[in-house]
Design a protein around this motif. Structure first.
Motif, PDB file in Angstrom:
ATOM      1  N   MET A 134       0.833  -1.186   0.000  1.00  0.00           N
ATOM      2  CA  MET A 134       0.000   0.000   0.000  1.00  0.00           C
ATOM      3  C   MET A 134       0.873   1.243   0.000  1.00  0.00           C
ATOM      4  SD  MET A 134      -3.394  -0.132   2.326  1.00  0.00           S
ATOM      5  CE  MET A 134      -2.887  -1.220   3.617  1.00  0.00           C
ATOM      6  N   ASN A 135       0.364   2.282  -0.579  1.00  0.00           N
ATOM      7  CA  ASN A 135       1.074   3.549  -0.636  1.00  0.00           C
ATOM      8  C   ASN A 135       0.365   4.531   0.295  1.00  0.00           C
ATOM      9  OD1 ASN A 135       2.410   5.868  -1.267  1.00  0.00           O
ATOM     10  ND2 ASN A 135       1.934   5.823  -3.448  1.00  0.00           N
ATOM     11  N   ARG A 136       0.659   4.443   1.581  1.00  0.00           N
ATOM     12  CA  ARG A 136      -0.036   5.275   2.570  1.00  0.00           C
ATOM     13  C   ARG A 136       0.255   6.763   2.425  1.00  0.00           C
ATOM     14  NH1 ARG A 136      -3.395   2.854   5.784  1.00  0.00           N
ATOM     15  NH2 ARG A 136      -3.074   0.684   6.254  1.00  0.00           N
ATOM     16  N   SER A 137       1.315   7.111   1.697  1.00  0.00           N
ATOM     17  CA  SER A 137       1.675   8.518   1.584  1.00  0.00           C
ATOM     18  C   SER A 137       0.998   9.225   0.412  1.00  0.00           C
ATOM     19  CB  SER A 137       3.196   8.655   1.466  1.00  0.00           C
ATOM     20  OG  SER A 137       3.639   8.014   0.284  1.00  0.00           O
ATOM     21  N   ALA A 138       0.307   8.496  -0.438  1.00  0.00           N
ATOM     22  CA  ALA A 138      -0.346   9.118  -1.593  1.00  0.00           C
ATOM     23  C   ALA A 138      -1.450  10.066  -1.126  1.00  0.00           C
ATOM     24  CB  ALA A 138      -0.926   8.047  -2.513  1.00  0.00           C
ATOM     25  N   GLU A 139      -1.476  11.229  -1.732  1.00  0.00           N
ATOM     26  CA  GLU A 139      -2.503  12.210  -1.386  1.00  0.00           C
ATOM     27  C   GLU A 139      -3.568  12.335  -2.465  1.00  0.00           C
ATOM     28  OE1 GLU A 139      -1.041  15.918   0.101  1.00  0.00           O
ATOM     29  OE2 GLU A 139       0.555  14.935   1.229  1.00  0.00           O
ATOM     30  N   THR A 140      -3.241  11.880  -3.671  1.00  0.00           N
ATOM     31  CA  THR A 140      -4.207  11.914  -4.770  1.00  0.00           C
ATOM     32  C   THR A 140      -4.209  10.555  -5.465  1.00  0.00           C
ATOM     33  OG1 THR A 140      -2.616  12.609  -6.452  1.00  0.00           O
ATOM     34  CG2 THR A 140      -3.706  14.374  -5.181  1.00  0.00           C
ATOM     35  N   VAL A 141      -5.258  10.304  -6.218  1.00  0.00           N
ATOM     36  CA  VAL A 141      -5.338   9.055  -6.969  1.00  0.00           C
ATOM     37  C   VAL A 141      -4.194   8.992  -7.980  1.00  0.00           C
ATOM     38  CG1 VAL A 141      -6.737   7.706  -8.580  1.00  0.00           C
ATOM     39  CG2 VAL A 141      -7.818   8.811  -6.610  1.00  0.00           C
ATOM     40  N   LYS A 142      -3.904  10.098  -8.637  1.00  0.00           N
ATOM     41  CA  LYS A 142      -2.805  10.136  -9.602  1.00  0.00           C
ATOM     42  C   LYS A 142      -1.491   9.778  -8.921  1.00  0.00           C
ATOM     43  CE  LYS A 142      -0.402  13.101 -12.946  1.00  0.00           C
ATOM     44  NZ  LYS A 142       0.813  12.383 -12.764  1.00  0.00           N
ATOM     45  N   ASP A 143      -1.256  10.322  -7.751  1.00  0.00           N
ATOM     46  CA  ASP A 143      -0.038  10.019  -6.997  1.00  0.00           C
ATOM     47  C   ASP A 143       0.013   8.530  -6.648  1.00  0.00           C
ATOM     48  OD1 ASP A 143       2.369  10.696  -5.653  1.00  0.00           O
ATOM     49  OD2 ASP A 143       1.293  10.840  -3.745  1.00  0.00           O
ATOM     50  N   TYR A 144      -1.119   7.973  -6.238  1.00  0.00           N
ATOM     51  CA  TYR A 144      -1.173   6.546  -5.920  1.00  0.00           C
ATOM     52  C   TYR A 144      -0.787   5.725  -7.147  1.00  0.00           C
ATOM     53  CZ  TYR A 144      -2.707   2.066  -4.105  1.00  0.00           C
ATOM     54  OH  TYR A 144      -2.728   0.766  -3.692  1.00  0.00           O
ATOM     55  N   LEU A 145      -1.394   6.034  -8.283  1.00  0.00           N
ATOM     56  CA  LEU A 145      -1.125   5.293  -9.518  1.00  0.00           C
ATOM     57  C   LEU A 145       0.323   5.459  -9.972  1.00  0.00           C
ATOM     58  CD1 LEU A 145      -4.421   6.153 -11.432  1.00  0.00           C
ATOM     59  CD2 LEU A 145      -3.805   3.925 -10.456  1.00  0.00           C
ATOM     60  N   ASP A 146       0.859   6.660  -9.846  1.00  0.00           N
ATOM     61  CA  ASP A 146       2.237   6.932 -10.281  1.00  0.00           C
ATOM     62  C   ASP A 146       3.270   6.136  -9.493  1.00  0.00           C
ATOM     63  OD1 ASP A 146       1.347   8.688 -12.208  1.00  0.00           O
ATOM     64  OD2 ASP A 146       1.835  10.499 -11.070  1.00  0.00           O
ATOM     65  N   HIS A 147       2.935   5.740  -8.276  1.00  0.00           N
ATOM     66  CA  HIS A 147       3.890   5.026  -7.431  1.00  0.00           C
ATOM     67  C   HIS A 147       3.689   3.504  -7.423  1.00  0.00           C
ATOM     68  CE1 HIS A 147       4.587   9.113  -5.986  1.00  0.00           C
ATOM     69  NE2 HIS A 147       5.803   8.662  -5.732  1.00  0.00           N
ATOM     70  N   LEU A 148       2.820   3.015  -8.282  1.00  0.00           N
ATOM     71  CA  LEU A 148       2.609   1.569  -8.362  1.00  0.00           C
ATOM     72  C   LEU A 148       3.749   0.900  -9.120  1.00  0.00           C
ATOM     73  CD1 LEU A 148      -1.175   1.346  -9.319  1.00  0.00           C
ATOM     74  CD2 LEU A 148      -0.128   0.654  -7.158  1.00  0.00           C
ATOM     75  N   PRO A 149       4.075  -0.339  -8.743  1.00  0.00           N
ATOM     76  CA  PRO A 149       5.017  -1.097  -9.560  1.00  0.00           C
ATOM     77  C   PRO A 149       4.420  -1.305 -10.957  1.00  0.00           C
ATOM     78  CG  PRO A 149       4.485  -2.284  -7.522  1.00  0.00           C
ATOM     79  CD  PRO A 149       3.602  -1.084  -7.591  1.00  0.00           C
ATOM     80  N   GLU A 150       5.268  -1.356 -11.962  1.00  0.00           N
ATOM     81  CA  GLU A 150       4.816  -1.445 -13.355  1.00  0.00           C
ATOM     82  C   GLU A 150       3.827  -2.586 -13.591  1.00  0.00           C
ATOM     83  OE1 GLU A 150       4.174  -0.008 -16.871  1.00  0.00           O
ATOM     84  OE2 GLU A 150       5.595   0.955 -15.517  1.00  0.00           O
ATOM     85  N   GLU A 151       4.072  -3.759 -12.982  1.00  0.00           N
ATOM     86  CA  GLU A 151       3.206  -4.921 -13.217  1.00  0.00           C
ATOM     87  C   GLU A 151       1.821  -4.773 -12.598  1.00  0.00           C
ATOM     88  OE1 GLU A 151       5.440  -5.752  -9.423  1.00  0.00           O
ATOM     89  OE2 GLU A 151       6.006  -4.985 -11.381  1.00  0.00           O
ATOM     90  N   ARG A 152       1.655  -3.803 -11.706  1.00  0.00           N
ATOM     91  CA  ARG A 152       0.343  -3.564 -11.075  1.00  0.00           C
ATOM     92  C   ARG A 152      -0.401  -2.385 -11.687  1.00  0.00           C
ATOM     93  NH1 ARG A 152      -0.041  -5.975  -5.866  1.00  0.00           N
ATOM     94  NH2 ARG A 152       0.919  -8.007  -6.129  1.00  0.00           N
TER      95      ARG A 152
END
Length: 155
Positions: free
Chosen positions: A1-19
């Motif tokens: 999980m990316n607990r530090s993401a503040e926006t959906v875009k930020d969450y998506l940008d920090h996902l591993p490529e395969e996810r």
């Protein structure tokens, strides 16, 4: 999980490529099918779909000042998790989902109380997740939530 993401875009940008691709496709599927009135946000460090405080000022009983959570989507260590609170809020919905999943997907369903664990990225039933997303309106969900809270207070 990316607990530090503040926006959906930020969450998506920090996902591993395969996810990234399967989560983006799940997100698109959910947004296409989600009834009017739910809002997308970052909730509990995940992509969340909530009933806003403007729509339901009472919010979520377990976290004061938080909107009422409905669905969450997250990349976990070994799977993608889809949390759907309606699975135990609406009678019969979990049974319907389990039956439909078994008909459509080869791997056995891995599911907790409200968490569907999707482990095989190439076998995600996007059509079924779309159908599940549209099964409960905001009004029905608020009503089910309030009824559950009344029962809880009586105990």
């Amino acid at each position: 999980m990316n607990r530090s993401a503040e926006t959906v875009k930020d969450y998506l940008d920090h996902l591993p490529e395969e996810r990234r691709a399967p989560i983006e496709k799940l997100r698109k599927t959910i947004l296409e099918h989600l009834p009017e009135g739910f809002e997308e946000t970052v909730s509990y460090g995940m992509i969340g779909y909530v009933v806003s405080l403007e729509r339901y000022p009472e919010g979520y009983h377990a976290s004061e000042g938080e909107p009422l959570p409905f669905m969450n989507l997250a990349s976990q260590k070994n799977h993608i998790a889809l949390y759907h609170m309606g699975l135990y809020a609406k009678p019969g919905l979990e049974e319907w989902f389990r039956e439909e999943y078994e008909k459509r997907v080869t791997p056995k369903l891995d599911m907790g109380k409200s968490c569907i664990r999707l482990k095989k990225m190439d076998q995600i039933p996007y059509d079924l997740i779309g159908e599940l997303s549209e099964k409960i309106t905001v009004e029905d969900y608020i009503k089910a939530y309030e009824e559950a809270m009344k029962k809880r207070k009586k105990k």
